[in-house]
Structures are given as C-alpha cells and as structure tokens.
Design a protein around this motif. Structure first.
Motif, PDB file in Angstrom:
ATOM      1  N   ILE A  23     -43.694   9.395  21.486  1.00  0.00           N
ATOM      2  CA  ILE A  23     -42.179   9.536  22.107  1.00  0.00           C
ATOM      3  C   ILE A  23     -41.580  10.942  21.653  1.00  0.00           C
ATOM      4  O   ILE A  23     -41.024  11.631  22.571  1.00  0.00           O
ATOM      5  CB  ILE A  23     -41.013   8.655  21.215  1.00  0.00           C
ATOM      6  CG1 ILE A  23     -41.663   7.175  21.364  1.00  0.00           C
ATOM      7  CG2 ILE A  23     -39.714   8.844  21.138  1.00  0.00           C
ATOM      8  CD1 ILE A  23     -40.804   6.201  20.506  1.00  0.00           C
ATOM      9  N   ALA A  24     -42.177  11.679  20.495  1.00  0.00           N
ATOM     10  CA  ALA A  24     -41.721  13.252  20.483  1.00  0.00           C
ATOM     11  C   ALA A  24     -42.355  13.709  21.547  1.00  0.00           C
ATOM     12  O   ALA A  24     -41.833  14.824  22.032  1.00  0.00           O
ATOM     13  CB  ALA A  24     -42.515  13.575  18.905  1.00  0.00           C
ATOM     14  N   GLY A  25     -43.650  13.568  21.868  1.00  0.00           N
ATOM     15  CA  GLY A  25     -44.221  14.440  23.089  1.00  0.00           C
ATOM     16  C   GLY A  25     -43.499  14.442  24.394  1.00  0.00           C
ATOM     17  O   GLY A  25     -43.264  15.262  24.906  1.00  0.00           O
ATOM     18  N   THR A  26     -43.236  13.029  24.565  1.00  0.00           N
ATOM     19  CA  THR A  26     -42.417  12.807  25.840  1.00  0.00           C
ATOM     20  C   THR A  26     -41.301  13.365  25.912  1.00  0.00           C
ATOM     21  O   THR A  26     -40.652  13.985  26.733  1.00  0.00           O
ATOM     22  CB  THR A  26     -42.527  11.111  26.166  1.00  0.00           C
ATOM     23  OG1 THR A  26     -43.463  10.700  26.007  1.00  0.00           O
ATOM     24  CG2 THR A  26     -41.506  11.005  27.234  1.00  0.00           C
ATOM     25  N   ALA A  27     -40.553  13.417  24.754  1.00  0.00           N
ATOM     26  CA  ALA A  27     -39.121  13.928  24.563  1.00  0.00           C
ATOM     27  C   ALA A  27     -39.108  15.632  24.681  1.00  0.00           C
ATOM     28  O   ALA A  27     -38.436  16.144  25.352  1.00  0.00           O
ATOM     29  CB  ALA A  27     -38.499  13.597  23.432  1.00  0.00           C
ATOM     30  N   VAL A  28     -40.265  16.079  24.238  1.00  0.00           N
ATOM     31  CA  VAL A  28     -40.456  17.453  24.229  1.00  0.00           C
ATOM     32  C   VAL A  28     -40.606  17.954  25.817  1.00  0.00           C
ATOM     33  O   VAL A  28     -40.170  18.967  26.267  1.00  0.00           O
ATOM     34  CB  VAL A  28     -41.681  18.008  23.393  1.00  0.00           C
ATOM     35  CG1 VAL A  28     -41.767  19.455  23.881  1.00  0.00           C
ATOM     36  CG2 VAL A  28     -41.160  18.122  21.767  1.00  0.00           C
ATOM     37  N   SER A  29     -41.508  17.176  26.533  1.00  0.00           N
ATOM     38  CA  SER A  29     -41.808  17.444  27.960  1.00  0.00           C
ATOM     39  C   SER A  29     -40.767  17.150  28.848  1.00  0.00           C
ATOM     40  O   SER A  29     -40.371  18.070  29.753  1.00  0.00           O
ATOM     41  CB  SER A  29     -42.666  16.274  28.266  1.00  0.00           C
ATOM     42  OG  SER A  29     -44.058  16.458  27.616  1.00  0.00           O
ATOM     43  N   ILE A  30     -39.675  16.544  28.378  1.00  0.00           N
ATOM     44  CA  ILE A  30     -38.394  16.104  29.291  1.00  0.00           C
ATOM     45  C   ILE A  30     -37.591  17.284  28.884  1.00  0.00           C
ATOM     46  O   ILE A  30     -36.755  17.866  29.549  1.00  0.00           O
ATOM     47  CB  ILE A  30     -37.752  14.669  28.721  1.00  0.00           C
ATOM     48  CG1 ILE A  30     -38.569  13.590  29.443  1.00  0.00           C
ATOM     49  CG2 ILE A  30     -36.556  14.675  29.469  1.00  0.00           C
ATOM     50  CD1 ILE A  30     -38.092  12.407  28.870  1.00  0.00           C
ATOM     51  N   ALA A  31     -37.514  17.732  27.624  1.00  0.00           N
ATOM     52  CA  ALA A  31     -36.595  18.607  27.218  1.00  0.00           C
ATOM     53  C   ALA A  31     -37.262  20.180  28.034  1.00  0.00           C
ATOM     54  O   ALA A  31     -36.278  20.803  28.608  1.00  0.00           O
ATOM     55  CB  ALA A  31     -36.689  18.948  25.905  1.00  0.00           C
ATOM     56  N   LYS A  32     -38.288  20.164  28.105  1.00  0.00           N
ATOM     57  CA  LYS A  32     -38.882  21.355  28.673  1.00  0.00           C
ATOM     58  C   LYS A  32     -38.492  21.519  30.255  1.00  0.00           C
ATOM     59  O   LYS A  32     -38.158  22.499  30.728  1.00  0.00           O
ATOM     60  CB  LYS A  32     -40.482  21.546  28.654  1.00  0.00           C
ATOM     61  CG  LYS A  32     -40.773  21.942  27.062  1.00  0.00           C
ATOM     62  CD  LYS A  32     -42.313  22.159  27.342  1.00  0.00           C
ATOM     63  CE  LYS A  32     -42.870  22.273  25.970  1.00  0.00           C
ATOM     64  NZ  LYS A  32     -44.543  22.443  25.857  1.00  0.00           N
ATOM     65  N   LEU A  33     -38.692  20.288  30.739  1.00  0.00           N
ATOM     66  CA  LEU A  33     -38.554  20.231  32.319  1.00  0.00           C
ATOM     67  C   LEU A  33     -36.918  20.308  32.368  1.00  0.00           C
ATOM     68  O   LEU A  33     -36.703  21.271  33.431  1.00  0.00           O
ATOM     69  CB  LEU A  33     -38.864  18.833  32.607  1.00  0.00           C
ATOM     70  CG  LEU A  33     -38.514  18.421  34.416  1.00  0.00           C
ATOM     71  CD1 LEU A  33     -39.378  19.325  35.116  1.00  0.00           C
ATOM     72  CD2 LEU A  33     -38.566  16.897  34.414  1.00  0.00           C
ATOM     73  N   ILE A  34     -36.102  19.924  31.685  1.00  0.00           N
ATOM     74  CA  ILE A  34     -34.694  19.966  31.948  1.00  0.00           C
ATOM     75  C   ILE A  34     -34.309  21.626  31.952  1.00  0.00           C
ATOM     76  O   ILE A  34     -33.407  22.012  32.827  1.00  0.00           O
ATOM     77  CB  ILE A  34     -33.819  18.984  30.995  1.00  0.00           C
ATOM     78  CG1 ILE A  34     -34.189  17.582  31.585  1.00  0.00           C
ATOM     79  CG2 ILE A  34     -32.299  19.372  30.997  1.00  0.00           C
ATOM     80  CD1 ILE A  34     -33.440  16.613  30.640  1.00  0.00           C
ATOM     81  N   PHE A  35     -34.931  21.992  30.565  1.00  0.00           N
ATOM     82  CA  PHE A  35     -34.618  23.623  30.559  1.00  0.00           C
ATOM     83  C   PHE A  35     -34.821  24.304  31.894  1.00  0.00           C
ATOM     84  O   PHE A  35     -34.227  25.225  32.104  1.00  0.00           O
ATOM     85  CB  PHE A  35     -35.124  24.045  29.288  1.00  0.00           C
ATOM     86  CG  PHE A  35     -34.932  25.426  28.951  1.00  0.00           C
ATOM     87  CD1 PHE A  35     -33.767  25.632  28.296  1.00  0.00           C
ATOM     88  CD2 PHE A  35     -35.762  26.558  29.074  1.00  0.00           C
ATOM     89  CE1 PHE A  35     -33.385  27.232  28.025  1.00  0.00           C
ATOM     90  CE2 PHE A  35     -35.762  27.738  28.903  1.00  0.00           C
ATOM     91  CZ  PHE A  35     -34.520  28.091  28.305  1.00  0.00           C
TER      92      PHE A  35
END
Length: 55
Positions: A23-35
């Motif tokens: 979940i942490a890895g997925t959330a980081v990926s989503i955060a990077k994409l949105i940024f």
C-alpha cells in the motif's frame, strides 16, 4: 492538486510505519504521478498566461 499529492504521501508514510509495504508503494507512486501532473499543469498555465499577456 498538490494537496492530493501531499495526502497520498502521508498515507504512504503511515502505511510504511504500520508495515503495509504494498500500500505504501502504491501510495507513493500515486503521489509522484499527481505531483508531476500538477507541476506540468502549472508550467502550462504559466506559459499561457505569459503568451496572453504579450498579445
């Protein structure tokens, strides 16, 4: 939009502390994409504002 990126980053940090690596890895990926999307939209908006200001 930056607030969403920050939200997903906080979710990733909390998930990492609690041991939910997937979940942490997925959330980081989503955060990077949105940024990146927010940053691109900001640059495009700034360029459009510059062009319209000169015309």
């Amino acid at each position: 939009m930056f607030s969403w990126a920050l939200f997903f980053l906080v979710v990733a940090l909390i998930a990492a502390v609690l041991g939910f690596g997937g979940i942490a890895g997925t959330a980081v990926s989503i955060a990077k994409l949105i940024f990146v999307v927010a940053l691109a939209l900001f640059v495009i908006s700034a360029l459009v504002h510059l062009v319209r200001g000169r015309a």
